[in-house]
Design a protein around this motif. Structure first.
Motif, PDB file in Angstrom:
ATOM      1  N   UNK A   1      59.223 -27.835  -9.504  1.00 29.07           N
ATOM      2  CA  UNK A   1      58.459 -28.674  -8.680  1.00 29.07           C
ATOM      3  C   UNK A   1      58.817 -29.631  -7.582  1.00 29.07           C
ATOM      4  N   UNK A   2      59.938 -30.415  -8.391  1.00 27.81           N
ATOM      5  CA  UNK A   2      60.383 -31.447  -7.737  1.00 27.81           C
ATOM      6  C   UNK A   2      61.288 -30.995  -6.518  1.00 27.81           C
ATOM      7  N   UNK A   3      62.116 -29.911  -6.761  1.00 27.27           N
ATOM      8  CA  UNK A   3      62.918 -29.074  -6.238  1.00 27.27           C
ATOM      9  C   UNK A   3      62.284 -28.426  -4.595  1.00 27.27           C
ATOM     10  N   UNK A   4      61.353 -27.976  -5.140  1.00 27.18           N
ATOM     11  CA  UNK A   4      60.344 -27.261  -3.982  1.00 27.18           C
ATOM     12  C   UNK A   4      59.488 -28.373  -3.048  1.00 27.18           C
ATOM     13  N   UNK A   5      59.504 -29.495  -3.503  1.00 31.69           N
ATOM     14  CA  UNK A   5      58.817 -30.635  -2.636  1.00 31.69           C
ATOM     15  C   UNK A   5      57.641 -30.683  -3.311  1.00 31.69           C
ATOM     16  N   UNK A   6      57.099 -29.912  -4.244  1.00 29.72           N
ATOM     17  CA  UNK A   6      55.473 -29.923  -4.471  1.00 29.72           C
ATOM     18  C   UNK A   6      55.026 -31.112  -5.053  1.00 29.72           C
ATOM     19  N   UNK A   7      55.903 -31.980  -5.747  1.00 28.50           N
ATOM     20  CA  UNK A   7      55.574 -33.191  -6.219  1.00 28.50           C
ATOM     21  C   UNK A   7      55.390 -34.293  -5.337  1.00 28.50           C
ATOM     22  N   UNK A   8      56.126 -34.313  -4.289  1.00 28.96           N
ATOM     23  CA  UNK A   8      55.840 -35.033  -3.014  1.00 28.96           C
ATOM     24  C   UNK A   8      54.649 -34.671  -2.263  1.00 28.96           C
ATOM     25  N   UNK A   9      54.279 -33.565  -2.162  1.00 31.16           N
ATOM     26  CA  UNK A   9      53.242 -33.162  -1.297  1.00 31.16           C
ATOM     27  C   UNK A   9      52.003 -33.411  -2.042  1.00 31.16           C
ATOM     28  N   UNK A  10      51.983 -33.013  -3.195  1.00 33.50           N
ATOM     29  CA  UNK A  10      50.804 -33.761  -4.290  1.00 33.50           C
ATOM     30  C   UNK A  10      50.514 -35.267  -4.193  1.00 33.50           C
TER      31      UNK A  10
ATOM     32  N   UNK B   1      51.288 -37.222  -1.793  1.00 32.68           N
ATOM     33  CA  UNK B   1      50.935 -37.480  -0.501  1.00 32.68           C
ATOM     34  C   UNK B   1      49.201 -37.086  -0.215  1.00 32.68           C
ATOM     35  N   UNK B   2      48.994 -35.834  -0.678  1.00 31.59           N
ATOM     36  CA  UNK B   2      47.332 -35.582  -0.890  1.00 31.59           C
ATOM     37  C   UNK B   2      46.594 -36.532  -1.642  1.00 31.59           C
ATOM     38  N   UNK B   3      47.375 -36.668  -2.926  1.00 34.37           N
ATOM     39  CA  UNK B   3      46.558 -37.722  -3.766  1.00 34.37           C
ATOM     40  C   UNK B   3      46.211 -39.183  -2.982  1.00 34.37           C
ATOM     41  N   UNK B   4      47.174 -39.595  -2.296  1.00 32.90           N
ATOM     42  CA  UNK B   4      47.007 -40.710  -1.694  1.00 32.90           C
ATOM     43  C   UNK B   4      46.173 -40.879  -0.647  1.00 32.90           C
ATOM     44  N   UNK B   5      46.218 -39.775   0.064  1.00 29.15           N
ATOM     45  CA  UNK B   5      45.308 -39.690   1.332  1.00 29.15           C
ATOM     46  C   UNK B   5      43.922 -39.483   0.706  1.00 29.15           C
ATOM     47  N   UNK B   6      43.547 -38.821  -0.210  1.00 30.03           N
ATOM     48  CA  UNK B   6      42.329 -38.698  -0.980  1.00 30.03           C
ATOM     49  C   UNK B   6      41.684 -39.998  -1.440  1.00 30.03           C
ATOM     50  N   UNK B   7      42.819 -40.878  -2.068  1.00 32.47           N
ATOM     51  CA  UNK B   7      42.268 -42.014  -2.337  1.00 32.47           C
ATOM     52  C   UNK B   7      41.958 -43.144  -0.996  1.00 32.47           C
ATOM     53  N   UNK B   8      42.726 -43.137  -0.062  1.00 30.13           N
ATOM     54  CA  UNK B   8      42.677 -44.062   1.095  1.00 30.13           C
ATOM     55  C   UNK B   8      41.015 -43.537   1.944  1.00 30.13           C
ATOM     56  N   UNK B   9      40.723 -42.270   1.522  1.00 25.86           N
ATOM     57  CA  UNK B   9      39.362 -41.806   2.271  1.00 25.86           C
ATOM     58  C   UNK B   9      39.397 -40.828   3.157  1.00 25.86           C
TER      59      UNK B   9
END
Length: 72
Positions: free
Chosen positions: A53-62, A64-72
């Motif tokens: 998942x790290x190799x595919x960039x999925x961890x970074x994407x997740x 970023x999505x998590x941080x966006x959801x937290x900030x509103x």
């Protein structure tokens, strides 16, 4: 099946037998060994998936999505 003589932690064995409902020491020890091996194998599989998942960039994407959801 291998016959092996070992010293066991009596308290740990008693607790394992009570929790697992094992009727014999042999059953409890074999159950504990299988449980341990399965947990280690599962941890290794999860680690391999995480590395992919790290190799595919999925961890970074997740992240970023998590941080966006937290900030509103």
């Amino acid at each position: 099946m291998t016959v092996t003589q070992i010293d066991l932690d009596d308290d740990a064995l008693e607790r394992a037998m009570a929790l697992s409902k094992a009727k014999t020491k042999k059953e409890a020890v074999n159950l504990a060994l299988r449980f341990y091996a399965e947990k280690q194998e599962r941890a290794a599989r999860i680690s391999r998936h995480f590395e992919r998942a790290q190799h595919w960039g999925a961890v970074d994407d997740a992240t970023r999505r998590h941080e966006a959801e937290k900030s509103g």
